[in-house]
Write a protein that holds these residues in place. Structure first.
Motif, PDB file in Angstrom:
ATOM      1  N   LEU A  78     113.581  34.950  31.168  1.00  0.00           N
ATOM      2  CA  LEU A  78     113.751  36.237  30.315  1.00  0.00           C
ATOM      3  C   LEU A  78     112.683  36.414  29.907  1.00  0.00           C
ATOM      4  CD1 LEU A  78     115.896  35.540  27.145  1.00  0.00           C
ATOM      5  CD2 LEU A  78     117.124  36.989  29.207  1.00  0.00           C
ATOM      6  N   THR A  79     111.229  35.969  29.854  1.00  0.00           N
ATOM      7  CA  THR A  79     110.101  36.250  29.710  1.00  0.00           C
ATOM      8  C   THR A  79     109.437  36.638  31.123  1.00  0.00           C
ATOM      9  OG1 THR A  79     109.536  34.069  29.604  1.00  0.00           O
ATOM     10  CG2 THR A  79     109.451  35.181  27.861  1.00  0.00           C
ATOM     11  N   THR A  80     110.191  36.173  32.417  1.00  0.00           N
ATOM     12  CA  THR A  80     109.604  36.218  34.084  1.00  0.00           C
ATOM     13  C   THR A  80     109.985  37.911  34.232  1.00  0.00           C
ATOM     14  OG1 THR A  80     109.178  34.438  33.799  1.00  0.00           O
ATOM     15  CG2 THR A  80     109.728  35.768  35.663  1.00  0.00           C
ATOM     16  N   SER A  81     108.817  39.038  34.891  1.00  0.00           N
ATOM     17  CA  SER A  81     109.543  39.930  35.122  1.00  0.00           C
ATOM     18  C   SER A  81     110.201  39.265  36.097  1.00  0.00           C
ATOM     19  CB  SER A  81     108.671  40.904  34.834  1.00  0.00           C
ATOM     20  OG  SER A  81     107.647  40.795  35.513  1.00  0.00           O
ATOM     21  N   GLY A  82     111.113  40.649  36.868  1.00  0.00           N
ATOM     22  CA  GLY A  82     112.095  40.449  37.752  1.00  0.00           C
ATOM     23  C   GLY A  82     112.159  39.743  38.459  1.00  0.00           C
ATOM     24  N   TYR A  83     112.676  39.273  39.816  1.00  0.00           N
ATOM     25  CA  TYR A  83     113.898  38.062  40.070  1.00  0.00           C
ATOM     26  C   TYR A  83     112.703  37.069  40.262  1.00  0.00           C
ATOM     27  CZ  TYR A  83     118.273  35.966  41.854  1.00  0.00           C
ATOM     28  OH  TYR A  83     118.527  35.117  42.439  1.00  0.00           O
ATOM     29  N   ASP A  84     113.618  36.113  39.669  1.00  0.00           N
ATOM     30  CA  ASP A  84     112.104  34.657  39.726  1.00  0.00           C
ATOM     31  C   ASP A  84     112.844  34.130  40.496  1.00  0.00           C
ATOM     32  OD1 ASP A  84     109.267  33.229  38.016  1.00  0.00           O
ATOM     33  OD2 ASP A  84     110.098  32.333  39.500  1.00  0.00           O
ATOM     34  N   ASP A  85     112.741  33.522  41.855  1.00  0.00           N
ATOM     35  CA  ASP A  85     113.839  32.661  42.911  1.00  0.00           C
ATOM     36  C   ASP A  85     113.389  31.220  42.146  1.00  0.00           C
ATOM     37  OD1 ASP A  85     115.517  34.217  43.785  1.00  0.00           O
ATOM     38  OD2 ASP A  85     114.101  33.763  45.294  1.00  0.00           O
ATOM     39  N   GLU A  86     111.960  31.126  41.297  1.00  0.00           N
ATOM     40  CA  GLU A  86     111.833  29.569  41.626  1.00  0.00           C
ATOM     41  C   GLU A  86     112.292  28.347  40.169  1.00  0.00           C
ATOM     42  OE1 GLU A  86     107.623  28.815  41.559  1.00  0.00           O
ATOM     43  OE2 GLU A  86     107.300  28.949  43.515  1.00  0.00           O
ATOM     44  N   ILE A  87     112.594  29.463  38.914  1.00  0.00           N
ATOM     45  CA  ILE A  87     113.261  29.489  37.783  1.00  0.00           C
ATOM     46  C   ILE A  87     114.692  29.352  37.518  1.00  0.00           C
ATOM     47  CG2 ILE A  87     113.316  30.577  35.439  1.00  0.00           C
ATOM     48  CD1 ILE A  87     110.854  31.532  35.562  1.00  0.00           C
ATOM     49  N   THR A  88     115.230  30.167  38.551  1.00  0.00           N
ATOM     50  CA  THR A  88     116.700  30.006  39.145  1.00  0.00           C
ATOM     51  C   THR A  88     116.951  28.932  39.599  1.00  0.00           C
ATOM     52  OG1 THR A  88     116.511  32.882  39.094  1.00  0.00           O
ATOM     53  CG2 THR A  88     118.579  31.052  39.886  1.00  0.00           C
ATOM     54  N   ILE A  89     116.025  28.319  40.601  1.00  0.00           N
ATOM     55  CA  ILE A  89     117.025  27.359  42.072  1.00  0.00           C
ATOM     56  C   ILE A  89     116.488  26.128  40.374  1.00  0.00           C
ATOM     57  CG2 ILE A  89     116.007  26.137  43.061  1.00  0.00           C
ATOM     58  CD1 ILE A  89     114.715  28.130  45.084  1.00  0.00           C
ATOM     59  N   PHE A  90     115.144  26.377  40.127  1.00  0.00           N
ATOM     60  CA  PHE A  90     114.718  24.855  38.667  1.00  0.00           C
ATOM     61  C   PHE A  90     115.969  24.417  37.507  1.00  0.00           C
ATOM     62  CE2 PHE A  90     111.787  22.347  36.075  1.00  0.00           C
ATOM     63  CZ  PHE A  90     112.655  21.183  36.888  1.00  0.00           C
ATOM     64  N   ARG A  91     116.696  25.893  37.370  1.00  0.00           N
ATOM     65  CA  ARG A  91     117.806  25.959  36.243  1.00  0.00           C
ATOM     66  C   ARG A  91     118.691  25.522  37.483  1.00  0.00           C
ATOM     67  NH1 ARG A  91     118.163  31.098  33.857  1.00  0.00           N
ATOM     68  NH2 ARG A  91     119.590  31.896  35.764  1.00  0.00           N
ATOM     69  N   THR A  92     119.121  25.498  37.937  1.00  0.00           N
ATOM     70  CA  THR A  92     120.543  25.607  38.914  1.00  0.00           C
ATOM     71  C   THR A  92     120.361  24.269  38.516  1.00  0.00           C
ATOM     72  OG1 THR A  92     120.431  27.685  39.967  1.00  0.00           O
ATOM     73  CG2 THR A  92     121.739  25.598  41.132  1.00  0.00           C
ATOM     74  N   VAL A  93     119.295  23.366  39.453  1.00  0.00           N
ATOM     75  CA  VAL A  93     119.641  22.077  40.026  1.00  0.00           C
ATOM     76  C   VAL A  93     119.730  21.367  38.518  1.00  0.00           C
ATOM     77  CG1 VAL A  93     117.963  20.012  40.138  1.00  0.00           C
ATOM     78  CG2 VAL A  93     117.433  22.021  41.798  1.00  0.00           C
ATOM     79  N   ILE A  94     119.239  21.491  37.637  1.00  0.00           N
ATOM     80  CA  ILE A  94     119.295  21.434  35.819  1.00  0.00           C
ATOM     81  C   ILE A  94     120.871  21.109  35.562  1.00  0.00           C
ATOM     82  CG2 ILE A  94     118.883  20.921  33.866  1.00  0.00           C
ATOM     83  CD1 ILE A  94     116.899  19.836  35.324  1.00  0.00           C
ATOM     84  N   ASN A  95     121.686  22.408  36.359  1.00  0.00           N
ATOM     85  CA  ASN A  95     123.089  22.885  35.751  1.00  0.00           C
ATOM     86  C   ASN A  95     123.236  21.627  36.575  1.00  0.00           C
ATOM     87  OD1 ASN A  95     122.839  24.179  33.630  1.00  0.00           O
ATOM     88  ND2 ASN A  95     122.328  25.774  34.684  1.00  0.00           N
ATOM     89  N   PHE A  96     122.982  21.519  38.106  1.00  0.00           N
ATOM     90  CA  PHE A  96     123.620  21.131  38.744  1.00  0.00           C
ATOM     91  C   PHE A  96     124.031  19.278  38.320  1.00  0.00           C
ATOM     92  CE2 PHE A  96     124.346  18.363  42.799  1.00  0.00           C
ATOM     93  CZ  PHE A  96     124.594  18.014  43.173  1.00  0.00           C
ATOM     94  N   LEU A  97     123.097  18.445  38.329  1.00  0.00           N
ATOM     95  CA  LEU A  97     122.915  17.577  37.577  1.00  0.00           C
ATOM     96  C   LEU A  97     123.624  16.852  36.496  1.00  0.00           C
ATOM     97  CD1 LEU A  97     119.210  16.730  38.231  1.00  0.00           C
ATOM     98  CD2 LEU A  97     120.977  16.023  39.423  1.00  0.00           C
ATOM     99  N   PHE A  98     123.846  17.780  35.321  1.00  0.00           N
ATOM    100  CA  PHE A  98     124.706  17.960  34.146  1.00  0.00           C
ATOM    101  C   PHE A  98     126.183  18.275  34.693  1.00  0.00           C
ATOM    102  CE2 PHE A  98     127.596  20.189  31.777  1.00  0.00           C
ATOM    103  CZ  PHE A  98     127.616  19.592  29.963  1.00  0.00           C
ATOM    104  N   TYR A  99     127.199  18.751  35.361  1.00  0.00           N
ATOM    105  CA  TYR A  99     128.027  18.268  35.995  1.00  0.00           C
ATOM    106  C   TYR A  99     128.766  17.869  36.551  1.00  0.00           C
ATOM    107  CZ  TYR A  99     128.800  22.968  33.776  1.00  0.00           C
ATOM    108  OH  TYR A  99     129.134  24.333  32.960  1.00  0.00           O
ATOM    109  N   VAL A 100     127.510  16.918  37.742  1.00  0.00           N
ATOM    110  CA  VAL A 100     127.578  15.872  38.269  1.00  0.00           C
ATOM    111  C   VAL A 100     127.570  14.433  37.070  1.00  0.00           C
ATOM    112  CG1 VAL A 100     126.464  13.623  39.935  1.00  0.00           C
ATOM    113  CG2 VAL A 100     126.577  16.352  40.491  1.00  0.00           C
ATOM    114  N   PHE A 101     126.685  14.848  36.149  1.00  0.00           N
ATOM    115  CA  PHE A 101     127.028  13.694  35.519  1.00  0.00           C
ATOM    116  C   PHE A 101     128.371  13.293  34.621  1.00  0.00           C
ATOM    117  CE2 PHE A 101     122.429  13.635  35.574  1.00  0.00           C
ATOM    118  CZ  PHE A 101     121.758  12.490  36.625  1.00  0.00           C
TER     119      PHE A 101
END
Length: 222
Positions: A78-101
């Motif tokens: 929310l505090t990063t302007s524009g489209y930040d792929d690094e944050i999105t990828i990191f958040r995606t990995v966290i959510n992926f691990l959650f759903y695997v577990f």
């Protein structure tokens, strides 16, 4: 602890939070939903996952950590302007691990159940929905790291501008073995992952669902 008190209703609560993820865009639309409400639905779902783990201290603490990271990344986004792929990828990995577990835990709890109740039925459905969410995060991670791994009908989909809806749709179309062909995996890795998600869905129906049905039939006979 409040989470333990809610444990008998864990699957119902988890299922309801999943429905908000899948169908929240019907109620709320636009950029506000994509940037704010959609990520919040996942945070809510992870919170519901804490109830599933409330009787396992180590797993519970692990999910608390995932919830904290997910919330922190949401604030960063929310505090990063524009489209930040690094944050999105990191958040995606966290959510992926959650759903695997969480999928593994749901399958384990459903498998170990001695009596089939409405709660277990909700757990059975939630496990299947979770596989679709695993696919969603897998597909979106592939496209973010290797753009062009998927191609879409340009009249219907602009993958880069509509990642969430496009890959959520594609994941469940694959899981349900519908396959309209409006989104196609073109890279070898994306194709293999698509096959994997389809196989997981079929194996879940053949094995886990069959076991629950068998237990229910035996329960009726007794």
């Amino acid at each position: 602890m409040e989470f333990k008190r809610l444990h008998p209703y864990r699957f119902e609560i988890f299922f309801v939070s999943q429905m908000f993820i899948l169908f929240g865009s019907i109620i709320a639309t636009g950029d506000w939903y994509e940037t704010v409400l959609f990520p919040i639905t996942f945070i809510v779902n992870i919170s519901a996952g804490l109830i599933l783990m409330s009787r396992h201290r180590i797993k519970f603490l692990g999910f608390v950590g995932l919830l904290f990271l997910s919330g922190l990344l949401f604030v960063c986004k929310l505090t990063t302007s524009g489209y930040d792929d690094e944050i999105t990828i990191f958040r995606t990995v966290i959510n992926f691990l959650f759903y695997v577990f969480v999928t593994i835990e749901i399958i384990k709890q459903v498998w170990d159940s001695q009596r089939i109740s409405s709660n277990i039925i909700f757990g059975l459905i939630s496990g299947y929905v979770s596989i679709g969410l695993i696919g969603y995060f897998f597909f979106i991670s592939i496209e973010l790291t290797v753009p062009g791994s998927f191609l879409g009908n340009q009249e219907a989909f602009m993958l880069r501008e509509n990642l969430n809806d496009s890959f959520m749709y594609f994941s469940y179309i694959t899981l349900l073995s519908i396959g309209y062909g409006d989104i196609s995996p073109v890279s070898p890795f994306a194709q293999k992952v698509t096959i994997l998600i389809g196989l997981l869905g079929q194996m879940y129906n053949v094995i886990i669902t069959a076991i629950v049905v068998g237990k229910y039939i035996n329960q009726l006979k007794k």
